[in-house]
Scaffold this active site. Sequence first.
Site, mmCIF file in Angstrom:
data_model
loop_
_atom_site.group_PDB
_atom_site.id
_atom_site.type_symbol
_atom_site.label_atom_id
_atom_site.label_comp_id
_atom_site.label_asym_id
_atom_site.label_seq_id
_atom_site.Cartn_x
_atom_site.Cartn_y
_atom_site.Cartn_z
ATOM 1 N N ASP A 338 59.646 17.584 47.531
ATOM 2 C CA ASP A 338 58.601 16.674 47.963
ATOM 3 C C ASP A 338 58.678 16.569 49.491
ATOM 4 O O ASP A 338 59.682 16.918 50.100
ATOM 5 C CB ASP A 338 58.838 15.301 47.318
ATOM 6 C CG ASP A 338 57.707 14.339 47.599
ATOM 7 O OD1 ASP A 338 56.571 14.797 47.781
ATOM 8 O OD2 ASP A 338 57.969 13.121 47.651
ATOM 9 N N ASP A 635 61.590 11.591 45.486
ATOM 10 C CA ASP A 635 62.006 10.189 45.479
ATOM 11 C C ASP A 635 60.983 9.288 44.822
ATOM 12 O O ASP A 635 61.244 8.113 44.587
ATOM 13 C CB ASP A 635 62.263 9.703 46.908
ATOM 14 C CG ASP A 635 61.003 9.718 47.755
ATOM 15 O OD1 ASP A 635 60.042 10.425 47.377
ATOM 16 O OD2 ASP A 635 60.960 9.023 48.786
#
Length: 920
Positions: A338, A635
Amino acid sequence: MGQNYKNGLSQEQVEESRCKHGDNILTEPEKEPLWRQFLEKFQDPIIRILLIALCLSVIVSLYQLFSGAESWTVLLEPLGIFLAVMLATCVGFVFEVSANKKFDLLNLAKDERKATVIRNGMISQIERKNVVVGDTVIIETGDEIPADGTLMEAISLQVNESDLTGEPVARKTTNPADFKEDATYPSNYVCRGCTVTDGHGIFVVEKVGDATEWGKVYCGAQIENNVKTPLNEQLDQLGDLITKASYVIAGLIIVMRLLMYFISGDNPEFDWMDFARFTLNTMMIAVTVIVVAVPEGLPMSVTLSLALSMKRMLETNNLVRKIHACETMGAATIICTDKTGTLTKNQMHVRDFIIYGLKNNELDDSNVSHLIKEGIALNSTAFLDFSDGKKAKSVGNPTEAALLLWLFKNNVDYIEIRDNAHIAKQLPFSTKHKYMATVVRTDVPNKNILYVKGAPEIVMKHSQTILTKEDKQPLEKYRQQIESQLLGYQNQAMRTLGFAYRYVTDAEVDEVLDDEKMCSYELTFLGIAAISDPIRDDVAEAINDCTNAGIAIKIVTGDTPATAKEIGRQIGLWKETDTEEINHISGKEFGFLTDEELLDRVEDIKIMSRARPMDKERLVRLLQQKGQVVAVTGDGTNDAPALNTAQIGLSMGDGTSVAKEASDITILDNSFKSIARAVTWGRSLYLNIQRFILFQMTINVAACLIVLIGALLGTESPLTVTQMLWVNLIMDTFAAMALASLPPENDVMKEKPRSRNDYIISKPMARRIFGVGFFFVIVLFGFIQYFKHCDITSLSQFSLGGYCSNFFNFSHVNEGLSPYELSLFFTIFVFMQFWNIFNAKAFHSKGSAFHGFFTKTSPIGFICTLVIILIGQILIVTFGGAMFNVVPLQIGDWLRIVLWSSAILWAGEIERLVKVAFGR
């Protein structure tokens, strides 16, 4: 719907909707009971072989016991195998349960929070779980959106979608002219779990519970992941190999002994009872070979190695929740990462601030600095939260918070400025006018200050002059310079803001914030700020380490293509030779393509922008179909399905609970550098497991061949059951701990990832196992022959000539070996393995087995465990007595055995020295 939403649903419509679409609650996954988690440990292939060996061992022991065995020690072997199975399964089970305590992915308390809805034409507050499809929901700044729906009204509405898309600021509107075509979710659509950072709005609920985008991510994180880890696959192969090899040897024993029975001439008249006894004895010997062939200590040793690495990786900020993830990380071929919060800090920062009226853009006590300070502090709705005492957290609009943080770093207290100011009027930011304006009253009558900040092109359009070091100048004179600076920032995917001010009279206060009136006022331009979510400090170096190790990096983000590619460029991933058509894909394009079409290009993709949560999970599945071992970092809640599907899921320490639960490893310090260290640990651990297998399989090959030779020659094995249990369980376990305690080797990062189709026993390992194993058998067989024909009471009587002359002497001089000779043989066997641990340590390295012994990073654990093995052997031979079928040895014989057997180590050192000398 557009006409009725202001009245909301009636009570009857609420009940009808609830019956049709269900409650606004996420379905809890069925938790696996502890007993089932424990039973899963028995799926290990080596454990299964041990269970078969346990059953066979019980049969042999009972046969020996009922055949007149005088000692209960015949039951020690099945008991030892049983303990090996229980220890191996229990250690892994206990470590995983303690590291992976179940917690609710989405706290039930969240479902009890209030949501503001309109029902029966009245505004009321209800628990979030009671929101139904069709409800009209009012959302304000700070609210967490309770369900998915379409906006009916939106006033300066901004939503933090970072947990779903990675985008911290998504502007929402009901005006079709302002819709963003490349937005991950429509500009007039809001999703459950996102937070309103600015403005307010009204939306009609379209999806609740599991049907929401958040719910899909939640469910995706619960889908069972049946993808086997590379280590599991390789242990399966090893288990099959051991099974087949032991069955072949057992079959060979049966065939050879039966042939010997019929051609030996010892039985001139065939006796069925004698043949039955001989056949049964032969079957028992064959079963014994199968039991000896099984490395009882291997599961325990592998589990201990994983558990020790699990504990030590925690010291490097890698919290391992699933024990096999320690090693699997070393097999990763691709890392899908990410952007927000993983590559970047997930906190907007002012990258550059150009104030045209200040020297070197540094704040001072001048009027220009005063205007900038007030313009930032007062023309804002954001706050900074210092409650945790470590660092400031943004509250409200992240871009505005970045400006406040810039003031804080310049020792300016924005709260003090706000406390001493009187705000007369404020116009929030909106996508319609693309600026925010605030009027501040001063102590001077009829002299108020209008502060404006917003899109630089809009603020410049309303400005006629610019405040420079030489006082006010015509803006047109500086326009080209400013536009060039803005273009440079925008090319680096930064957000830019322009700042301006104007003094207004009391009469102008009420009308100055009207957009049409604003055009008639001449603002004075102050400067521009470039704001970005900065790259984490060590990311570029860590990315370089991973790519040098043969691991491909892919960025998967919900951000714009320009931002994603700029981040890729900054970390060294996106090169000048990369092309839009091959190396980049948008989430929308990704969704349109079929799996078959994507399989042809999925490995070439470096960046996926505007990705939706399930796009990441699909990408991981496609890469796995191509044979890749995929690690996923993230996350946010949007990363959970991909984290769960990947062979290794890596969540960040400050990530959401959903992401952490779906992951295998949590990176506590949020550092990508820790991910590179996890790869180093994983590869080093796999190498240490290979070293242990090399060590133990050499023992098993030697033991099997000794039993085989004894069976063919009609003599009993010189190694007893309890002695083999000491070697296979206790000694091997300590050897595994010694090898597992070796520090990670950075050289492993210079190699490419191993293929998941590789055998865990490589060709060099196989050559060494059988080569060294055969050598051990030859040496040990020579001692058996020597002891049989030369009745000795000390190794001081040993002669090399007698050893060689009796090697092929198969005449039966003595009935068997004396207890002292058996003790000598057992000790020689153990010390040959003892010195071979050093050779196993040096396997796959170019240096000496003593490398690192005399440095600050000396392998203390390795040395200590070897000392324990040495002391254990001395104690067993000295005090083991009848249980181990040993008698104490003379001190001189101990020294001779240690000295003579150490030739194995020195031979290995010479071999390694020759390889280094010839560059092999």
